[in-house]
Scaffold this active site. Sequence first.
Site, PDB file in Angstrom:
ATOM      1  N   GLU A 193      -2.979  47.516 -21.578  1.00 12.68           N
ATOM      2  CA  GLU A 193      -2.547  46.242 -22.167  1.00 12.68           C
ATOM      3  C   GLU A 193      -1.192  45.804 -21.623  1.00 12.68           C
ATOM      4  O   GLU A 193      -0.952  44.623 -21.407  1.00 12.68           O
ATOM      5  CB  GLU A 193      -2.503  46.337 -23.699  1.00 12.68           C
ATOM      6  CG  GLU A 193      -3.874  46.287 -24.355  1.00 12.68           C
ATOM      7  CD  GLU A 193      -4.667  45.025 -24.031  1.00 12.68           C
ATOM      8  OE1 GLU A 193      -4.078  43.935 -23.967  1.00 12.68           O
ATOM      9  OE2 GLU A 193      -5.892  45.143 -23.813  1.00 12.68           O
ATOM     10  N   CYS A 225     -13.937  29.727 -19.204  1.00 13.96           N
ATOM     11  CA  CYS A 225     -13.043  28.633 -19.630  1.00 13.96           C
ATOM     12  C   CYS A 225     -11.721  28.758 -18.871  1.00 13.96           C
ATOM     13  O   CYS A 225     -10.655  28.947 -19.439  1.00 13.96           O
ATOM     14  CB  CYS A 225     -12.826  28.699 -21.145  1.00 13.96           C
ATOM     15  SG  CYS A 225     -12.074  27.194 -21.790  1.00 13.96           S
ATOM     16  N   CYS A 234     -18.285  24.917 -18.083  1.00 12.14           N
ATOM     17  CA  CYS A 234     -18.828  24.633 -19.423  1.00 12.14           C
ATOM     18  C   CYS A 234     -20.342  24.825 -19.482  1.00 12.14           C
ATOM     19  O   CYS A 234     -20.879  25.211 -20.521  1.00 12.14           O
ATOM     20  CB  CYS A 234     -18.481  23.214 -19.839  1.00 12.14           C
ATOM     21  SG  CYS A 234     -16.703  22.933 -19.854  1.00 12.14           S
ATOM     22  N   CYS A 256     -21.143  28.210 -20.677  1.00  9.81           N
ATOM     23  CA  CYS A 256     -20.287  28.717 -21.753  1.00  9.81           C
ATOM     24  C   CYS A 256     -21.059  28.770 -23.074  1.00  9.81           C
ATOM     25  O   CYS A 256     -21.723  27.802 -23.455  1.00  9.81           O
ATOM     26  CB  CYS A 256     -19.076  27.803 -21.893  1.00  9.81           C
ATOM     27  SG  CYS A 256     -18.002  28.312 -23.251  1.00  9.81           S
TER      28      CYS A 256
HETATM   29  S1  SF4 Z   1     -17.426  24.541 -23.289  1.00  7.41           S
HETATM   30 FE1  SF4 Z   1     -16.524  26.542 -23.048  1.00  7.41          FE
HETATM   31  S2  SF4 Z   1     -15.702  26.493 -20.967  1.00  7.41           S
HETATM   32 FE2  SF4 Z   1     -16.033  24.401 -21.576  1.00  7.41          FE
HETATM   33  S3  SF4 Z   1     -14.057  23.782 -22.402  1.00  7.41           S
HETATM   34 FE3  SF4 Z   1     -15.359  24.435 -24.124  1.00  7.41          FE
HETATM   35  S4  SF4 Z   1     -14.771  26.545 -24.422  1.00  7.41           S
HETATM   36 FE4  SF4 Z   1     -14.066  25.974 -22.403  1.00  7.41          FE
END
Ligand code: SF4
Length: 346
Positions: free
Chosen positions: A35, A189, A196, A199
Amino acid sequence: MSSNLSNSVLKWYKKHGRNNLPWKVKDPYKIWISEIMLQQTQVNTVIPYYLKFIKKYPNLKSLVSADLDDLMLIWSGLGYYRRIKNIHLSSKIIAREHNYNFPHKYDDILSLPGIGRTTASAISTFSGFSNKAILDGNVKRILIRFYEIEEENKTILEKKLWDKSVSITPLKCTSDFIQGMMDIGSVICKRTNPECCRCPLKSMGCSYNPTHKREKKIKKKINNIKMNLIVLINQSNQIYLEKIKAGKLWQGLYSSPTFTLNSHTNEWMLRNNISDLKPIYRSNIMHRVTHKKIMFNTFFYFLKNDKKVSLSSKNWYNLADINVGVPKYQDKALVIYRSEYEKNNV
Ligand code: SF4
């Protein structure tokens, strides 16, 4: 909403999480070292340093008796050297106050040098001692985008983000959840070009649009600095290095002498009886440290054995095996010297 979010993150982590990292163990000592290394350093850079460190210092007892110079050597190249000094200091505190056992109580972990709230939470939760939320750069970015958090005041923003992180962190499978959030922030992200479409939070209603919305970038003021770096090599293939004094950048590492003023460089050369030497090479070495850009105007000198100098005989290190930690700029100077040497001796 928060339990749906945590379920999505946990499901994703089970399938895609970076489970094979070498510090995925339940040993708080090893988690602590990883860490601290991961503070301000990427996972891929940390892995070889972590493996080398744990091989040499597999537990707290081996670390407590280590010499700081040896620790600086093993940390050499990883940067942010305050981290290893804090590890060294913490090891002594743990030995003295916790009988060589890494503390289990969150507040005891938090009280160690170099450990803030996120690091303490990560060590404590990954070790199975607690179920604490974290707020590292990756988690911050996800929360800001997912919850569309906007706040100019840094202190208020930090508080809002901590509150949000605590509220969405489940009390079960906490370790997997926070690891999942860190992994999503790091591989999906991302700061630029978040992916996205793959995600798990997209289907949870994240409406962040990377093409429409531009996050404010805080431009840091770069401080340009010029220094002279005097690299002395002798006929026995040794380099002259001095330990960098307390209070200076890179303190505790070893370096060729550096000077910010030409007059100080000249005085030092004169005092040590080397002002009559002509440099064999000259080179400009650029080095960046956070908000500082340092240009090292580097002079390489070669000292024949019969040259009488006033430099301490203890400060010469074998070029083929420098057994002390050196800053990155020094490594760059050595690379230049070796390549010039090879060019001129073929
Ligand atoms: S969908 Fe996921 S990758 Fe896209 S901005 Fe939102 S949290 Fe971030």
